[in-house]
Design a protein around this motif. Structure first.
Motif, PDB file in Angstrom:
ATOM      1  N   ALA A 160      48.751  16.066  28.375  1.00  0.00           N
ATOM      2  CA  ALA A 160      49.296  17.102  29.267  1.00  0.00           C
ATOM      3  C   ALA A 160      49.678  16.492  30.623  1.00  0.00           C
ATOM      4  O   ALA A 160      50.708  16.841  31.202  1.00  0.00           O
ATOM      5  CB  ALA A 160      48.274  18.220  29.438  1.00  0.00           C
ATOM      6  N   TYR A 161      48.861  15.560  31.119  1.00  0.00           N
ATOM      7  CA  TYR A 161      49.131  14.896  32.401  1.00  0.00           C
ATOM      8  C   TYR A 161      50.437  14.107  32.338  1.00  0.00           C
ATOM      9  O   TYR A 161      51.255  14.149  33.270  1.00  0.00           O
ATOM     10  CB  TYR A 161      47.962  13.967  32.744  1.00  0.00           C
ATOM     11  CG  TYR A 161      48.194  13.112  33.964  1.00  0.00           C
ATOM     12  CD1 TYR A 161      47.987  13.619  35.245  1.00  0.00           C
ATOM     13  CD2 TYR A 161      48.618  11.796  33.842  1.00  0.00           C
ATOM     14  CE1 TYR A 161      48.207  12.830  36.373  1.00  0.00           C
ATOM     15  CE2 TYR A 161      48.835  10.991  34.946  1.00  0.00           C
ATOM     16  CZ  TYR A 161      48.634  11.520  36.221  1.00  0.00           C
ATOM     17  OH  TYR A 161      48.862  10.734  37.329  1.00  0.00           O
ATOM     18  N   ILE A 162      50.660  13.389  31.227  1.00  0.00           N
ATOM     19  CA  ILE A 162      51.882  12.582  31.096  1.00  0.00           C
ATOM     20  C   ILE A 162      53.121  13.476  31.133  1.00  0.00           C
ATOM     21  O   ILE A 162      54.101  13.175  31.827  1.00  0.00           O
ATOM     22  CB  ILE A 162      51.841  11.768  29.776  1.00  0.00           C
ATOM     23  CG1 ILE A 162      50.731  10.701  29.837  1.00  0.00           C
ATOM     24  CG2 ILE A 162      53.192  11.107  29.504  1.00  0.00           C
ATOM     25  CD1 ILE A 162      50.450  10.031  28.509  1.00  0.00           C
ATOM     26  N   ALA A 163      53.086  14.577  30.371  1.00  0.00           N
ATOM     27  CA  ALA A 163      54.238  15.488  30.337  1.00  0.00           C
ATOM     28  C   ALA A 163      54.505  16.074  31.719  1.00  0.00           C
ATOM     29  O   ALA A 163      55.665  16.200  32.155  1.00  0.00           O
ATOM     30  CB  ALA A 163      53.986  16.599  29.313  1.00  0.00           C
ATOM     31  N   LYS A 164      53.441  16.406  32.425  1.00  0.00           N
ATOM     32  CA  LYS A 164      53.580  16.981  33.777  1.00  0.00           C
ATOM     33  C   LYS A 164      54.185  15.963  34.743  1.00  0.00           C
ATOM     34  O   LYS A 164      55.091  16.285  35.532  1.00  0.00           O
ATOM     35  CB  LYS A 164      52.204  17.430  34.267  1.00  0.00           C
ATOM     36  CG  LYS A 164      52.204  18.154  35.598  1.00  0.00           C
ATOM     37  CD  LYS A 164      50.793  18.593  35.958  1.00  0.00           C
ATOM     38  CE  LYS A 164      50.746  19.275  37.327  1.00  0.00           C
ATOM     39  NZ  LYS A 164      49.360  19.672  37.688  1.00  0.00           N
ATOM     40  N   GLU A 165      53.708  14.737  34.706  1.00  0.00           N
ATOM     41  CA  GLU A 165      54.228  13.680  35.580  1.00  0.00           C
ATOM     42  C   GLU A 165      55.700  13.384  35.272  1.00  0.00           C
ATOM     43  O   GLU A 165      56.495  13.155  36.181  1.00  0.00           O
ATOM     44  CB  GLU A 165      53.400  12.401  35.408  1.00  0.00           C
ATOM     45  CG  GLU A 165      52.058  12.427  36.096  1.00  0.00           C
ATOM     46  CD  GLU A 165      52.195  12.355  37.608  1.00  0.00           C
ATOM     47  OE1 GLU A 165      52.468  11.270  38.141  1.00  0.00           O
ATOM     48  OE2 GLU A 165      52.053  13.411  38.269  1.00  0.00           O
ATOM     49  N   ALA A 166      56.056  13.392  33.982  1.00  0.00           N
ATOM     50  CA  ALA A 166      57.440  13.120  33.605  1.00  0.00           C
ATOM     51  C   ALA A 166      58.377  14.192  34.158  1.00  0.00           C
ATOM     52  O   ALA A 166      59.478  13.877  34.630  1.00  0.00           O
ATOM     53  CB  ALA A 166      57.560  13.049  32.086  1.00  0.00           C
ATOM     54  N   ARG A 167      57.944  15.440  34.109  1.00  0.00           N
ATOM     55  CA  ARG A 167      58.765  16.522  34.671  1.00  0.00           C
ATOM     56  C   ARG A 167      58.935  16.337  36.179  1.00  0.00           C
ATOM     57  O   ARG A 167      60.012  16.576  36.727  1.00  0.00           O
ATOM     58  CB  ARG A 167      58.131  17.882  34.370  1.00  0.00           C
ATOM     59  CG  ARG A 167      58.313  18.358  32.945  1.00  0.00           C
ATOM     60  CD  ARG A 167      58.030  19.844  32.796  1.00  0.00           C
ATOM     61  NE  ARG A 167      56.710  20.237  33.275  1.00  0.00           N
ATOM     62  CZ  ARG A 167      55.607  20.169  32.545  1.00  0.00           C
ATOM     63  NH1 ARG A 167      55.667  19.714  31.300  1.00  0.00           N
ATOM     64  NH2 ARG A 167      54.431  20.537  33.034  1.00  0.00           N
ATOM     65  N   ARG A 168      57.878  15.907  36.842  1.00  0.00           N
ATOM     66  CA  ARG A 168      57.934  15.733  38.307  1.00  0.00           C
ATOM     67  C   ARG A 168      58.958  14.689  38.720  1.00  0.00           C
ATOM     68  O   ARG A 168      59.635  14.843  39.740  1.00  0.00           O
ATOM     69  CB  ARG A 168      56.549  15.321  38.822  1.00  0.00           C
ATOM     70  CG  ARG A 168      55.603  16.496  39.008  1.00  0.00           C
ATOM     71  CD  ARG A 168      54.304  16.009  39.600  1.00  0.00           C
ATOM     72  NE  ARG A 168      53.375  17.118  39.827  1.00  0.00           N
ATOM     73  CZ  ARG A 168      52.105  16.973  40.169  1.00  0.00           C
ATOM     74  NH1 ARG A 168      51.600  15.753  40.316  1.00  0.00           N
ATOM     75  NH2 ARG A 168      51.332  18.016  40.360  1.00  0.00           N
TER      76      ARG A 168
ATOM     77  N   GLY B 235      61.453  13.702  36.745  1.00  0.00           N
ATOM     78  CA  GLY B 235      62.725  13.975  36.081  1.00  0.00           C
ATOM     79  C   GLY B 235      63.131  12.962  35.043  1.00  0.00           C
ATOM     80  O   GLY B 235      64.317  12.647  34.910  1.00  0.00           O
ATOM     81  N   ILE B 236      62.161  12.429  34.273  1.00  0.00           N
ATOM     82  CA  ILE B 236      62.489  11.468  33.226  1.00  0.00           C
ATOM     83  C   ILE B 236      62.167  12.078  31.868  1.00  0.00           C
ATOM     84  O   ILE B 236      61.204  12.825  31.715  1.00  0.00           O
ATOM     85  CB  ILE B 236      61.717  10.142  33.435  1.00  0.00           C
ATOM     86  CG1 ILE B 236      62.265   9.062  32.508  1.00  0.00           C
ATOM     87  CG2 ILE B 236      60.222  10.327  33.233  1.00  0.00           C
ATOM     88  CD1 ILE B 236      61.731   7.666  32.826  1.00  0.00           C
ATOM     89  N   GLN B 237      63.014  11.770  30.876  1.00  0.00           N
ATOM     90  CA  GLN B 237      62.787  12.315  29.533  1.00  0.00           C
ATOM     91  C   GLN B 237      61.504  11.739  28.945  1.00  0.00           C
ATOM     92  O   GLN B 237      61.240  10.545  29.057  1.00  0.00           O
ATOM     93  CB  GLN B 237      63.962  11.971  28.606  1.00  0.00           C
ATOM     94  CG  GLN B 237      63.841  12.637  27.239  1.00  0.00           C
ATOM     95  CD  GLN B 237      64.691  11.960  26.181  1.00  0.00           C
ATOM     96  OE1 GLN B 237      64.576  10.761  25.947  1.00  0.00           O
ATOM     97  NE2 GLN B 237      65.563  12.735  25.544  1.00  0.00           N
ATOM     98  N   VAL B 238      60.721  12.606  28.300  1.00  0.00           N
ATOM     99  CA  VAL B 238      59.475  12.160  27.660  1.00  0.00           C
ATOM    100  C   VAL B 238      59.418  12.706  26.242  1.00  0.00           C
ATOM    101  O   VAL B 238      59.616  13.891  25.996  1.00  0.00           O
ATOM    102  CB  VAL B 238      58.231  12.595  28.469  1.00  0.00           C
ATOM    103  CG1 VAL B 238      58.164  14.109  28.627  1.00  0.00           C
ATOM    104  CG2 VAL B 238      56.950  12.093  27.806  1.00  0.00           C
ATOM    105  N   SER B 239      59.177  11.801  25.303  1.00  0.00           N
ATOM    106  CA  SER B 239      59.006  12.179  23.902  1.00  0.00           C
ATOM    107  C   SER B 239      57.665  11.632  23.419  1.00  0.00           C
ATOM    108  O   SER B 239      56.974  10.918  24.159  1.00  0.00           O
ATOM    109  CB  SER B 239      60.145  11.616  23.045  1.00  0.00           C
ATOM    110  OG  SER B 239      60.142  10.197  23.105  1.00  0.00           O
ATOM    111  N   ILE B 240      57.301  11.945  22.199  1.00  0.00           N
ATOM    112  CA  ILE B 240      56.052  11.429  21.645  1.00  0.00           C
ATOM    113  C   ILE B 240      56.312  11.015  20.200  1.00  0.00           C
ATOM    114  O   ILE B 240      57.008  11.712  19.457  1.00  0.00           O
ATOM    115  CB  ILE B 240      54.914  12.470  21.737  1.00  0.00           C
ATOM    116  CG1 ILE B 240      53.575  11.857  21.289  1.00  0.00           C
ATOM    117  CG2 ILE B 240      55.230  13.750  20.961  1.00  0.00           C
ATOM    118  CD1 ILE B 240      52.364  12.665  21.725  1.00  0.00           C
TER     119      ILE B 240
END
Length: 763
Positions: A660-668, A670-675
């Protein structure tokens, strides 16, 4: 004591059956501890009693006849408490129960320790003496140590003994059940084909043969080649050795005479065992007899016997290795340790299931099996696989079980599960051309993890929207040398062309850990914390540059390549990789290729990378979470070790918090995040990940339709409510229960593991 312990463990590991193991244990301990009695009581599940199975010092006739329940006697008390009991005078203890016909009335001092394997009490190890005295602390410590060391050996010997009681020609249905770790979901019914490691005399499977003359001829040919090798070496060293040293070669040749080992092997073949199995049985029996001798010189001959056996076996395997692995229809492949190379050698059309004695459900072999959609069970450490070739089995990849010689009742149950599996698969196939959109309109791109050429067509058939992880190491692992730039370019081009214009994410070479190259071995005590991933390729820029050049050339005119860096733990590694990429682009442009810089990303799989995400975001275009390794490192659990497989939990609160922390940081930033970890392949995991805010989910092609159906059945609001509920929980087991209940409430529980009717399943 340490030398005695080493000797006992070494000797029992080669004993042929549980009775031989137990007899050896009691004899060695009784002599080594200078006690008058040593006995072993083992739990018998049918009678629910602890039976005297071996004794040195008590009446021999009592063995197999005398038994105690868990509520009887001091032995029962040791088992019940699962802890040692050390008594000066056993008869004075209130739990004492006299065992008639054993002759134990003469003995007073008593020390009993439980034999425990995987939290289960298998039995009790006992020593006794006539005089009234307490065994001292060193004696008690030794017996506890020997019990812990031997528990696994006894468990394995019992399992082997159970299978050996049924002959090759027996048609009896006995439902022998063995437990492992689920590797890939699904059910398979078929016949076993065992693959043995090269030149491993202890791992050769037993097979029934009908052409005795052909098998004897093969053995004699291999034997003559070994004799020729020995004569050649003897002649070469003749001038450099003394007469007595030279005579050792004559001893080796005599061991291979028809009246010695060779004759015994031929007799075994005449009884119906194939040459390799006959050789293995004769060599292990003779080596064990030598190792038990008191004379040091004769004891050392055990090593010579095994060496000769390995040489003959090598030639026998060399002849058979030229043939492909032959599978019957619905073949169940059983190996000591599955590898991507083995999977590349078998016919996928006939392969119904996979079993690996070692490894866990999170090893790369298991991940590939899931990608191929082949039901798999890993970590069956007690499976006597050498006796299983040709046997009919049921493989349950959901529960991690294997049933040997199943009954009609059991076959009926699993055939019904297979029918239901086919129905669900047919229903999911209708979703192929539909998008993965929630009921309230949120689109979640579904990508696939690939590695094999066959993955491409399988992925497109299931409606994949791109490749989130292409494991470039797979083509490296199925070769005998590094593939050239041109070979790599052709392989990568096929992946890129098949999916164009959809994105294809290629991970740079990720070897080390449990992914070894036969021509580039990496030997380390702790490989998962060692030289792997980006660490290897940056230390070998020539390997990295060739691969990057191949990717860039393959992408020419397509433009759908994304390059991903594995095992990154510092910005320095990203900078160095980017510099090498720019160099490769410049070189290719100078050579006349029309090359554009592709998107570059990093895998977040090391805890250190989690907390540098913002710094990485300044240097790359996207990030992708490798949840398999990230979970392993967060929980300090070796994902290949079946002993701790139950500690590797994707729903662990710490794992969920980090994701959850990684997804939140990525939104902050503005970088695309996948898993691209296995968590995305499971319906409950996919719901939590999309609620966390992951932009795309990448999974094996087999599970893609199931995840698409899951997403199309829920709203983002429902997924967010579920995430809020589990994020407030502090126990992974509770999270799993809530997730199971949630899937049932949402009407999608049929997409997870089937519920088996326990009343017909053997316990």
């Amino acid at each position: 004591m340490l030398e005695l312990l080493r000797k006992i463990v070494q000797e029992v590991s080669t004993a042929p059956d549980v009775d031989a193991v137990l007899d050896l244990i009691v004899r060695r301990i009784q002599r080594g501890m200078c006690t008058e009695v040593c006995s072993v009581f083992l739990f018998e599940s049918v009678s629910q009693r602890y039976v005297l199975r071996a004794s040195q010092g008590l009446n021999r006739e009592a063995v197999g006849r005398v038994s105690l329940s868990s509520s009887e006697g001091i032995v029962g008390l040791v088992a019940q408490r699962a802890e040692p009991i050390n008594l000066e005078d056993a008869e004075a203890h209130p739990a004492f129960c006299y065992l008639q016909d054993t002759g134990e009335e003469r003995f007073h001092a008593f020390l009993g320790v439980p034999i425990i394997h995987q939290k289960k009490v298998l039995g009790v190890l006992v020593v006794q003496q006539q005089e009234c005295r307490r065994f001292d602390e060193s004696e008690e410590a030794f017996l506890i140590t020997i019990s812990a060391q031997l528990a696994g050996v006894i468990a394995h010997a019992e399992a082997t003994g159970a299978i050996q009681k049924i002959s090759w020609k027996s048609q009896k249905s006995v439902n022998h059940r063995f437990e492992g770790v689920p590797g890939a979901p699904g059910v398979a019914i078929g016949r076993v084909v065992v693959i043995a490691p090269q030149a491993d005399i202890d791992s050769v499977p037993e097979k029934e043969i009908t052409d005795l003359a052909l098998e004897i001829s093969r053995f004699e040919t291999a034997l003559e080649r070994v004799r020729a090798d020995i004569r050649k070496v003897s002649a070469k060293l003749a001038k450099r050795l003394r007469y007595d040293e030279q005579a050792l070669f004559d001893v080796y040749l005599k061991m291979l005479d028809d009246n010695a080992l060779a004759g015994e092997v031929v007799e075994q073949i005449k009884q119906g065992n194939w040459a390799q199995g006959a050789l293995s049985r004769v060599i292990t029996t003779n080596a064990r007899q030598f190792s038990l001798m008191d004379d040091p010189y004769l004891r050392e001959r055990a090593t010579d016997v095994r060496d000769l056996g390995r040489r003959v076996l090598g030639y026998l395997q060399e002849e058979s290795s030229s043939q492909d692995i032959e599978l019957p229809e619905n073949g169940i492949l059983v190996a000591d340790e599955l590898s991507p190379a083995i999977l590349g050698e078998v016919s996928a059309e006939k392969l119904a299931g996979l079993v690996s004695v070692h490894g866990s459900g999170n090893s790369h072999a298991a991940i590939l099996a899931r990608s191929m959609g082949i039901p798999t069970v890993m970590g069956m450490v007690d499976l006597p696989y050498r006796q299983l070739d040709g046997r009919e089995v049921i493989l349950d990849g959901y529960a991690g079980r294997l049933y040997i010689d199943p009954s009609e009742d059991l076959l009926r149950v699993y055939r019904e599960i297979l029918r239901e599996q086919d129905e669900v698969a047919a229903e999911l196939a209708t979703l192929r051309d539909l998008p993965a959109v929630t009921t309230d309109g949120k689109h979640i791109p579904l990508w696939v993890n690939t590695g094999l050429i066959a993955d491409v067509s399988r992925s497109l058939e299931r409606g994949a929207e791109g490749i989130g992880l292409y494991r470039t190491e797979i083509p490296f692992m199925v070769r005998d040398f590094f593939p050239s730039e041109y070979e790599q370019m052709q392989i990568y081009r096929r992946q890129l062309e098949a999916f164009a214009p959809l994105p294809v994410t290629m991970r740079t070479l990720d070897i080390g850990g449990d992914k070894a190259l036969p021509y580039f071995p990496i030997k380390e005590d702790n490989p998962f914390l060692g030289w792997r991933g980006i660490r290897v390729t940056l230390d070998h820029p020539e390997i990295f540059l060739v691969q990057i050049r191949a990717m860039l050339r393959a992408n020419e005119g397509l433009g759908n390549l994304r390059i991903m860096l594995p095992m990154v733990s510092s910005v320095h590694e990203v900078d160095e990789a980017n510099n090498l990429l720019d160099r490769a682009i410049a070189e290719l442009q100078e050579e006349g290729y029309i090359i554009e810089r592709p998107s570059v990303g990093v895998m977040i799989e090391v805890p250190a990378a989690v907390y540098q995400l913002r710094r990485f975001a300044k240097r790359v275009d996207f990030i992708s979470v490798g949840s398999n390794d990230l979970t392993q490192y967060l929980l300090a659990v070796d994902r290949n070790n079946p002993r701790v497989a139950d500690l590797y939990v994707a729903y662990h609160p710490a794992v969920l918090m980090v994701l959850a922390y990684i997804a939140k940081e990525a939104r902050r930033v503005g970088i695309q995040v996948s898993i691209c970890g296995e968590m995305a392949s499971e319906p409950g995991g996919a719901l939590l990940l999309m609620a966390m805010g992951y932009d795309a989910l990448s999974m094996n092609a087999t599970n893609l339709p199931k995840i698409k159906s899951t997403i199309r059945s829920v709203s983002m609001k429902q997924a967010a409510e579920l995430l809020d509920m589990v994020m407030g929980m502090d126990d992974a087991v509770k999270v799993q229960v809530v997730m199971t209940q949630a899937l049932q409430a949402l009407g999608i529980s049929q997409l997870s593991s089937p519920v088996l009717p326990e009343e017909v399943l053997p316990q």
